[in-house]
Each structure stands twice: as structure tokens, then as C-alpha cells.
Design an enzyme around this catalytic site. Structure first.
Site, PDB file in Angstrom:
ATOM      1  NE  ARG A  83    -104.060  43.936  -1.687  1.00  0.00           N
ATOM      2  CZ  ARG A  83    -104.452  44.883  -1.118  1.00  0.00           C
ATOM      3  NH1 ARG A  83    -104.371  44.981   0.223  1.00  0.00           N
ATOM      4  NH2 ARG A  83    -104.004  46.123  -1.349  1.00  0.00           N
ATOM      5  CB  THR A  84     -99.258  41.862  -6.791  1.00  0.00           C
ATOM      6  OG1 THR A  84    -100.753  41.881  -6.913  1.00  0.00           O
ATOM      7  CG2 THR A  84     -98.835  40.977  -7.700  1.00  0.00           C
ATOM      8  CE  LYS A  87     -77.245  56.955 -11.367  1.00  0.00           C
ATOM      9  NZ  LYS A  87     -76.359  56.171 -11.322  1.00  0.00           N
ATOM     10  NE  ARG A 135     -99.243  45.537  -9.830  1.00  0.00           N
ATOM     11  CZ  ARG A 135    -100.051  45.523  -9.320  1.00  0.00           C
ATOM     12  NH1 ARG A 135    -100.104  46.551  -8.510  1.00  0.00           N
ATOM     13  NH2 ARG A 135    -100.694  44.296  -9.130  1.00  0.00           N
ATOM     14  CG  HIS A 193    -103.155  41.375 -11.877  1.00  0.00           C
ATOM     15  ND1 HIS A 193    -102.090  40.508 -11.534  1.00  0.00           N
ATOM     16  CD2 HIS A 193    -103.509  42.117 -10.696  1.00  0.00           C
ATOM     17  CE1 HIS A 193    -101.856  40.801 -10.182  1.00  0.00           C
ATOM     18  NE2 HIS A 193    -102.758  41.851  -9.644  1.00  0.00           N
TER      19      HIS A 193
HETATM   20  C1  NCD Z   1    -105.304  44.871  -8.403  1.00  0.00           C
HETATM   21  C2  NCD Z   1    -104.328  45.570  -9.595  1.00  0.00           C
HETATM   22  O1  NCD Z   1    -103.321  45.907  -9.240  1.00  0.00           O
HETATM   23  O2  NCD Z   1    -104.947  45.569 -10.814  1.00  0.00           O
HETATM   24  N1  NCD Z   1    -104.401  45.000  -7.066  1.00  0.00           N
HETATM   25  C3  NCD Z   1    -104.030  43.623  -6.761  1.00  0.00           C
HETATM   26  O3  NCD Z   1    -103.185  43.166  -7.372  1.00  0.00           O
HETATM   27  N2  NCD Z   1    -104.438  43.176  -5.795  1.00  0.00           N
HETATM   28  C4  NCD Z   1    -106.637  45.483  -8.255  1.00  0.00           C
HETATM   29  C5  NCD Z   1    -106.727  47.113  -8.073  1.00  0.00           C
HETATM   30  O4  NCD Z   1    -105.627  47.827  -7.976  1.00  0.00           O
HETATM   31  O5  NCD Z   1    -107.723  47.517  -7.921  1.00  0.00           O
END
Ligand code: NCD
Length: 312
Positions: free
Chosen positions: A61-62, A89, A110, A138
Site C-alpha cells: 500500500r505505502t 555490491k 522505508r 510511520h
Molecule cells: C504497516 C507498516 O508497514 O507498518 N503497513 C502499512 O504501511 N500499511 C502495518 C503493518 O505492516 O502491519
């Protein structure tokens, strides 16, 4: 590009939801509403801009909602594929970031380590958006979560929030709680197996901002008064001991019976992905808000990109 403007979005990094005021959130949500309502659904606001995505942890999703938001605004997306880039590498994280910085106008990152986004913001000249680092932050998920509450309940203030699940390692929970310190929520209740309670450091941040939370192990006692139930999966990858994970697996679940005991207009949210804590049999309920919530990631991230890149 650390530091930044106290107000306003242009050029700023997004590291933690604690960095934002209520006014900043409100500005974001009014722009998000325009995109969500289709008033500005497609445009070339970001034509010529390059958005870099660098995901050192899995994401559906993100990553895709940032890419979709950028595409809808006419920007190009370059994606650092961590398995096939020169990281394989042995190139360092900081050299990789320096390259991304020189190829793009904004970097969406991320990473499994807490502090990675702040570190990146110190290296990069362009704004860095934390798309989840470690188990605490997040912020863009918290923004879309608040926007979901606003859209479905009409307000954020005065509602009773019930958090259920892995509250220790879920960064979406701490980020949303941090964002809620900018509002005046009603009762905030935390329900989790004892080993998965909120970290003391998260609690002390909430205390510092004057937000009181109530811990209640028995979910049956807390569902009835909730307006918003926020469920999270057991964060397998962040639980240090896999024997502990096996013990905790399946230790909580929002059942149909529990859902029946909720208020008629209660909404159930979940950042997704889900495992067994949220059975698919709940999906048909009008209370199930998690798919809508995931969908709202696109307009919120459209608003975020346009505000940071100074075109909204
Ligand atoms: C979440 C995350 O990555 O923290 N996912 C997301 O971004 N929707 C929640 C999760 O992974 O449980």
C-alpha cells in the site's frame, strides 16, 4: 535537509507525526479532500518532478499509493530496487541516498531501522518522507488514518478510540497516537496481550503531551464504547524471539461476536496487511472501514507531495 519550517509544508521533511501541528494536519486534510472528492483528481501539478521511492522493507500500500499519487499528478517515479541496485555490491546507505538525492526532487524512504529517515534527511538536500522506519514512526499512515476518521466520522475530537493488537511493535499505532496528541480525543483504550503493550517510551511521549490512555486487557469490556477500533497484525519481523512469536500468534482476534457488541456507527480500521486478527467474514459489515482507509492513502499522498513540492 533536516530542521525546517515550523508552519507550512513547502520543502519540509516528514519524519514523525510529532513534528506536525494541528494546523498543518488540517491544511493537509483540506487538500486531501479536494483530491478525494475528485475536484482535482488528475492534473499535471507535478509535471517534470521526480519522486524517488526507496523501500528497504516490503510494502504494498505505502509504496504503490505514493507511486499512484505521483503518477496522478504527472510526476515520474524512480524506484530503488534494493535487490538489484548497487547495494547488492556493497554500496553504503549514505552513498545510495546521495545518488537518489541527485536524481530526484523528493525521496520516500522505508527502512527497518528507527532513525533511518532522520539520518537520510540530514544527508539529502531534497525533502525526505518517512514511509515507516523501525517500530515507532510511520507518519504518512497516521495522516491517512486521521483523514479516514475525519471522512467517515466527521471529526477526530471527542471520539473514543480503541487500539487492539500488537501495540508494542506497530509503528502505525504509535504514529497515530502521536498525531492524536494534536487533537482532543475522547477515551483512548489500549487492548493487547501483556507482552505486546505500548512501549514505556511511547507512553512517556504521550504523557508529555498530556494524553491519557487506559489499558484494558479484556476486549469485551472495551468494544462497546468505541467509536473507532484500530486493529494491527502481530509484527512478526520485529519480534526479537521467534519462539515468543509462536506463543503470541493467534492471541487476539476481532470476532463477529465482538463486532456485534460495538456501537452501530463504530468503524473498524486496520493499516493492513492483515493476518488472522481480522477475519475476512467482517469485510461485508458497514463497520469495516479498512479497505476505504487503504484507498484514501492515494489522495492524502497526492496532497502531501503537492504541498511539500510547493504546488498545492
Ligand atoms: C504497516 C507498516 O508497514 O507498518 N503497513 C502499512 O504501511 N500499511 C502495518 C503493518 O505492516 O502491519
Amino acid at each position: 535537509m533536516a530542521g525546517k519550517l515550523k508552519n507550512g509544508w513547502k520543502g519540509r521533511d516528514v519524519i514523525s507525526s510529532l513534528d506536525f501541528t494541528r494546523e498543518s494536519f488540517e491544511l493537509l486534510f483540506s487538500a486531501s479532500k479536494e483530491f478525494a472528492d475528485g475536484d482535482r483528481a488528475r492534473s499535471d501539478l507535478l509535471r517534470g518532478k521526480v519522486v524517488a521511492t526507496a523501500f528497504f522493507e516490503p510494502s504494498t500500500r505505502t509504496r504503490l499509493s505514493f507511486s499512484s499519487a505521483a503518477a496522478k499528478l504527472g510526476a515520474s517515479v524512480i524506484d530503488l530496487s534494493t535487490e538489484v541496485s548497487s547495494l547488492a555490491k556493497g554500496e553504503s546507505f549514505s552513498d545510495t541516498l546521495a545518488m537518489l538525492d541527485s536524481y530526484s526532487d523528493i525521496i520516500v524512504l522505508r527502512h527497518p531501522s528507527e532513525g533511518a529517515a532522520l539520518y537520510a534527511s540530514e544527508i539529502c538536500r531534497h525533502p525526505v518522507v518517512n514511509a515507516g522506519d523501525g517500530s515507532q514512526h510511520h507518519p504518512t499512515q497516521a495522516m491517512l488514518d486521521l483523514f479516514t476518521v475525519l471522512r467517515l466520522k466527521g471529526r477526530v475530537d471527542g471520539l473514543n478510540y480503541l487500539f487492539v493488537g500488537d501495540l508494542r511493535y506497530s509503528r502505525t499505532v504509535s504514529s497515530l497516537l502521536f498525531a492524536l496528541t494534536r487533537y482532543k480525543p475522547g477515551r483512548v483504550t489500549l487492548t493487547s496481550p501483556p507482552a505486546l503493550g505500548l512501549k514505556p517510551e511511547t507512553k512517556s511521549i504521550l504523557e508529555r503531551y498530556g494524553m491519557s490512555v487506559r489499558e484494558e486487557q479484556d476486549i469485551e469490556r472495551s468494544v462497546g464504547s468505541a467509536d473507532v477500533i484500530y486493529v494491527t497484525r502481530l509484527q512478526k519481523e520485529r519480534i526479537p524471539d521467534q519462539a515468543e512469536y509462536q506463543k503470541l500468534k493467534g492471541s487476539y482476534r476481532l470476532t463477529e461476536g465482538l463486532l456485534e457488541a460495538t456501537k452501530a456507527d463504530c468503524i473498524v480500521m486496520h493499516p493492513l496487511p492483515r493476518t488472522d486478527e481480522l477475519p475476512t467474514s467482517l469485510d461485508a459489515s458497514p463497520k469495516a472501514a479498512y479497505m476505504k482507509q487503504a484507498g484514501l492513502g492515494v489522495p492524502v499522498r497526492m496532497a502531501l507531495l503537492s504541498l511539500i513540492l510547493g504546488v498545492a
